[in-house]
Design a protein around this motif. Structure first.
Motif, PDB file in Angstrom:
ATOM      1  N   MET A   1       0.299  31.047 -58.247  1.00  0.00           N
ATOM      2  CA  MET A   1      -0.490  32.312 -58.537  1.00  0.00           C
ATOM      3  C   MET A   1      -0.418  32.632 -60.172  1.00  0.00           C
ATOM      4  O   MET A   1       0.566  32.921 -60.699  1.00  0.00           O
ATOM      5  CB  MET A   1       0.160  33.314 -57.753  1.00  0.00           C
ATOM      6  N   LYS A   2      -1.763  32.604 -60.652  1.00  0.00           N
ATOM      7  CA  LYS A   2      -1.884  33.072 -62.113  1.00  0.00           C
ATOM      8  C   LYS A   2      -2.184  34.500 -62.354  1.00  0.00           C
ATOM      9  O   LYS A   2      -2.813  35.075 -61.431  1.00  0.00           O
ATOM     10  CB  LYS A   2      -3.145  32.261 -62.615  1.00  0.00           C
ATOM     11  N   ARG A   3      -1.404  34.926 -63.217  1.00  0.00           N
ATOM     12  CA  ARG A   3      -1.498  36.480 -63.453  1.00  0.00           C
ATOM     13  C   ARG A   3      -2.396  36.639 -64.845  1.00  0.00           C
ATOM     14  O   ARG A   3      -1.792  36.198 -65.743  1.00  0.00           O
ATOM     15  CB  ARG A   3      -0.203  37.108 -63.632  1.00  0.00           C
ATOM     16  N   ILE A   4      -3.209  37.493 -64.689  1.00  0.00           N
ATOM     17  CA  ILE A   4      -4.128  37.895 -65.950  1.00  0.00           C
ATOM     18  C   ILE A   4      -3.903  39.543 -66.292  1.00  0.00           C
ATOM     19  O   ILE A   4      -4.376  40.249 -65.450  1.00  0.00           O
ATOM     20  CB  ILE A   4      -5.472  37.325 -65.545  1.00  0.00           C
ATOM     21  N   ALA A   5      -3.741  39.775 -67.614  1.00  0.00           N
ATOM     22  CA  ALA A   5      -3.868  41.204 -67.794  1.00  0.00           C
ATOM     23  C   ALA A   5      -5.258  41.446 -68.532  1.00  0.00           C
ATOM     24  O   ALA A   5      -5.599  40.748 -69.576  1.00  0.00           O
ATOM     25  CB  ALA A   5      -2.841  41.505 -68.874  1.00  0.00           C
ATOM     26  N   ILE A   6      -5.896  42.518 -68.290  1.00  0.00           N
ATOM     27  CA  ILE A   6      -7.001  43.036 -69.043  1.00  0.00           C
ATOM     28  C   ILE A   6      -6.702  44.247 -69.699  1.00  0.00           C
ATOM     29  O   ILE A   6      -6.202  44.981 -69.085  1.00  0.00           O
ATOM     30  CB  ILE A   6      -8.209  43.347 -67.956  1.00  0.00           C
ATOM     31  N   ILE A   7      -6.830  44.077 -71.030  1.00  0.00           N
ATOM     32  CA  ILE A   7      -6.526  45.430 -71.644  1.00  0.00           C
ATOM     33  C   ILE A   7      -7.708  46.086 -72.121  1.00  0.00           C
ATOM     34  O   ILE A   7      -8.576  45.472 -72.831  1.00  0.00           O
ATOM     35  CB  ILE A   7      -5.615  45.016 -72.786  1.00  0.00           C
ATOM     36  N   GLY A   8      -8.072  47.266 -71.436  1.00  0.00           N
ATOM     37  CA  GLY A   8      -9.353  47.984 -71.788  1.00  0.00           C
ATOM     38  C   GLY A   8     -10.219  48.325 -70.620  1.00  0.00           C
ATOM     39  O   GLY A   8     -10.529  47.145 -70.102  1.00  0.00           O
ATOM     40  N   GLY A   9     -10.294  49.564 -70.266  1.00  0.00           N
ATOM     41  CA  GLY A   9     -11.097  49.747 -69.136  1.00  0.00           C
ATOM     42  C   GLY A   9     -12.572  50.107 -69.179  1.00  0.00           C
ATOM     43  O   GLY A   9     -13.130  50.988 -68.595  1.00  0.00           O
ATOM     44  N   GLY A  10     -13.318  49.830 -70.632  1.00  0.00           N
ATOM     45  CA  GLY A  10     -14.484  50.338 -70.540  1.00  0.00           C
ATOM     46  C   GLY A  10     -15.511  49.018 -69.910  1.00  0.00           C
ATOM     47  O   GLY A  10     -14.969  48.370 -68.976  1.00  0.00           O
ATOM     48  N   ILE A  11     -16.792  49.247 -70.002  1.00  0.00           N
ATOM     49  CA  ILE A  11     -17.588  48.105 -69.439  1.00  0.00           C
ATOM     50  C   ILE A  11     -17.158  46.798 -69.583  1.00  0.00           C
ATOM     51  O   ILE A  11     -17.428  46.083 -68.767  1.00  0.00           O
ATOM     52  CB  ILE A  11     -19.219  48.678 -69.540  1.00  0.00           C
ATOM     53  N   SER A  12     -16.680  46.442 -70.684  1.00  0.00           N
ATOM     54  CA  SER A  12     -16.404  45.030 -70.924  1.00  0.00           C
ATOM     55  C   SER A  12     -15.292  44.707 -70.073  1.00  0.00           C
ATOM     56  O   SER A  12     -15.334  43.505 -69.567  1.00  0.00           O
ATOM     57  CB  SER A  12     -16.003  44.807 -72.420  1.00  0.00           C
ATOM     58  N   GLY A  13     -14.131  45.328 -70.269  1.00  0.00           N
ATOM     59  CA  GLY A  13     -13.034  45.078 -69.305  1.00  0.00           C
ATOM     60  C   GLY A  13     -13.309  45.234 -67.806  1.00  0.00           C
ATOM     61  O   GLY A  13     -12.877  44.404 -66.975  1.00  0.00           O
ATOM     62  N   LEU A  14     -14.098  46.089 -67.201  1.00  0.00           N
ATOM     63  CA  LEU A  14     -14.578  46.095 -65.962  1.00  0.00           C
ATOM     64  C   LEU A  14     -15.364  45.041 -65.669  1.00  0.00           C
ATOM     65  O   LEU A  14     -15.225  44.439 -64.453  1.00  0.00           O
ATOM     66  CB  LEU A  14     -15.190  47.662 -65.726  1.00  0.00           C
ATOM     67  N   SER A  15     -16.169  44.320 -66.445  1.00  0.00           N
ATOM     68  CA  SER A  15     -17.120  43.302 -66.130  1.00  0.00           C
ATOM     69  C   SER A  15     -16.188  42.176 -65.866  1.00  0.00           C
ATOM     70  O   SER A  15     -16.407  41.309 -65.090  1.00  0.00           O
ATOM     71  CB  SER A  15     -18.173  43.143 -67.140  1.00  0.00           C
ATOM     72  N   ALA A  16     -15.036  42.154 -66.702  1.00  0.00           N
ATOM     73  CA  ALA A  16     -14.138  40.825 -66.710  1.00  0.00           C
ATOM     74  C   ALA A  16     -13.452  40.885 -65.261  1.00  0.00           C
ATOM     75  O   ALA A  16     -13.233  40.054 -64.719  1.00  0.00           O
ATOM     76  CB  ALA A  16     -13.257  41.025 -67.796  1.00  0.00           C
TER      77      ALA A  16
END
Ligand SMILES: Cc1cc2nc3c(=O)[nH]c(=O)nc-3n(C[C@H](O)[C@H](O)[C@H](O)COP(=O)(O)OP(=O)(O)OC[C@H]3O[C@@H](n4cnc5c(N)ncnc54)[C@H](O)[C@@H]3O)c2cc1C
Length: 476
Positions: A1-16
């Motif tokens: 299982m690969k784990r990914i962190a997204i930092i930032g919840g603007g539209i860029s982070g939400l799209s990711a």
């Protein structure tokens, strides 16, 4: 299982996050956590409903020409909520010597494509009109490196065009100055036109003829939005993501490389991830990466941001009749005002204000007036009201005002921006698993941010070797 962190919840982070969620649902072995420092998701996309009006605190729409935001809206089930700008009423004015002059029909950014409206327009002096005629014979010129938008526009049309059109238009989009912004990063199509055709006027006409031949479809509206405002996109995307993956009030304080992966620290907790998608403004990314790569942090920190304030004012419907028809006006710096632009919101889009209300949205701040952020709300509203009175004679008392401050939210692509991005990409190769997204890099508008988030997620999946499984649509 690969784990990914997204930092930032603007539209860029939400799209990711949305791309990762589609892959997860399609059976890919992955898990992700989105860290957002504030208590809400969406970043600068914020919509409020006040007194029957729909008030946008940040972006109010996006360019229809760029498909990524509309595509995302359709994917999250908002296809029937997309609305176009009322282009039949699309008139925009520029303040010239204290009076509003209409931007003439056929002007594409600063390139005239129709002779009569341009010749008759009070927006330009005879001298500039003669420059426009001479521009037709401008020889092709291969770019020898980057230059400012101001230098480029001046070469084609003279300094009045910079002052009256290029600068106010760019203040409206970037909160920036034509004398600072990079022509290759901000107006790449114009730089290409100069290289191939020389004259921007001839290039624009050739492009329009080609488009007219290729498509017989009716012209699309210039701007697209959503019936219930930009927040609708945020809410729809968030509703398709598992709540357990979304960490609001989760300011990331530190990231460190460890054991072939990354440790992300937020609050008192630290967690290990295989990859990070950094979807914050470049300034925050620089801070977080200072311990990992001084060079990368310094390049990211070199991307400048400006601040702005949007002021929405709601009035009785009778005010509508007192306003000039159209979408609003722009204010060149040379006019000595503090306001950069005003939009007559009730005209620009349907569903924004009931018939018995008028809604205005004004911008102040930008590269030349960061100090305005130190002023109180009352002071800012007073400046706006005073200038509205001077410019359009609006003396009525607003029924409500809503003011939003955006500190360091607008990236400025200065001269050499693309070269800087090249160096950043080179440095990222030494940090496997780290990907950048957001408005600091290859486009500031909402569609570009959606694209940057989606591409960052796809690149991360590829780097991690997460099995390609056909993504399922998440539409309900
Ligand atoms: C006033 C205004 C009007 C605009 N108008 C338009 C328009 O009409 N049309 C258009 O297309 N574009 C417009 N734009 C531009 C566009 O809206 C933005 O460029 C885009 O929404 C930026 O999205 P983003 O996700 O990259 O960044 P943001 O929305 O800035 O989101 C970044 C997020 O990262 C979070 N963050 C930062 N540091 C950390 C940390 N250490 N840990 C966790 N989280 C962190 C922040 O809290 C924020 O929520 C406008 C922008 C502004 C400010």
């Amino acid at each position: 299982m690969k784990r990914i962190a997204i930092i930032g919840g603007g539209i860029s982070g939400l799209s990711a996050a949305f791309v990762l969620e589609k892959r997860r649902l399609a059976g890919a072995s992955l898990e992700y956590v989105l860290f957002e420092s504030s208590r809400r998701l969406g970043g600068v996309l914020v919509t409020e409903h006040v007194d029957g009006c729909l008030v946008e605190a940040g972006p109010d729409s996006f360019l229809t020409e760029k498909p990524w935001a509309s595509d995302l809206c359709r994917e999250v089930g908002l296809g029937d909520q997309l609305i176009g700008s009322n282009d039949a009423d699309r008139k925009t004015y520029i303040l010239v010597k204290g009076r509003l002059a209409l931007i003439p029909d056929g002007l594409m950014f600063m390139v005239p494509t129709k002779i009569a409206p341009t010749v008759l327009s009070p927006l330009f002096s005879v001298r500039t009109k003669l420059r426009m005629a001479r521009e037709w014979f401008h020889p092709p010129r291969k770019a020898e490196g980057d230059e400012t938008v101001a230098a480029f526009v001046e070469r084609h049309y003279g300094s009045e065009m910079v002052d009256r059109l290029a600068d106010p238009l760019l203040s409206g989009v970037y909160g920036g100055e034509a004398a600072q912004l990079s022509v290759r990063a901000v107006l790449p199509r114009f730089a290409e036109m100069e290289a191939t055709h020389g004259s921007l006027g001839r290039a624009m006409l050739a492009a329009r003829k080609k488009m007219a031949r290729a498509s017989k479809a009716p012209a699309r509206p210039l701007f697209t939005s959503l019936k219930n405002g930009m927040q609708q996109l945020v809410d729809a995307v968030v509703s398709r993501l598992p709540a357990s993956a979304l960490l609001t009030n989760g300011r990331v304080q530190r990231i460190q490389r460890r054991e072939g992966g990354w440790v992300v620290s937020a609050g008192y907790a630290s967690d290990h991830f295989d990859a990070i998608i950094m979807a914050t403004p470049a300034t925050s990314a620089a801070e977080l990466l200072r311990l990992t790569s001084v060079e990368l942090a310094s390049e990211l920190g070199g991307i400048q941001y400006t601040s702005s304030v949007t002021v929405n004012l709601g009035y009785k419907g009778s005010v509508r009749a007192a306003l000039p028809p159209g979408f609003g006006f722009l204010v060149p710096r040379s006019e000595g005002k503090r306001m950069l632009a005003a939009t007559f919101v009730h005209n620009k889009f349907p569903h924004r204000a009931p018939e018995d209300r008028a809604l205005l949205r004004c911008f102040i701040g930008g590269a030349c007036n960061e100090r305005v952020l130190q002023s109180s709300d009352e002071e800012v509203v007073n400046i706006i009201r005073e200038e509205l009175q001077q410019i359009i004679g609006l003396t009525a008392d607003p029924l409500f005002t809503r003011l939003y401050r955006w500190q360091g939210a607008m990236a400025q692509y200065g001269v050499g921006h693309l070269e800087r991005l090249g160096r950043i990409e080179g440095l990222l190769q030494q940090l496997p698993g780290l990907t950048l997204a957001g408005n600091g890099y290859r486009g500031i508008g909402v569609p570009d941010c959606v694209r940057s988030g989606s591409e960052a997620a796809n690149r991360t999946l590829l780097t991690l070797g997460v099995r390609e499984v056909a993504p399922q649509a998440l539409t309900s």
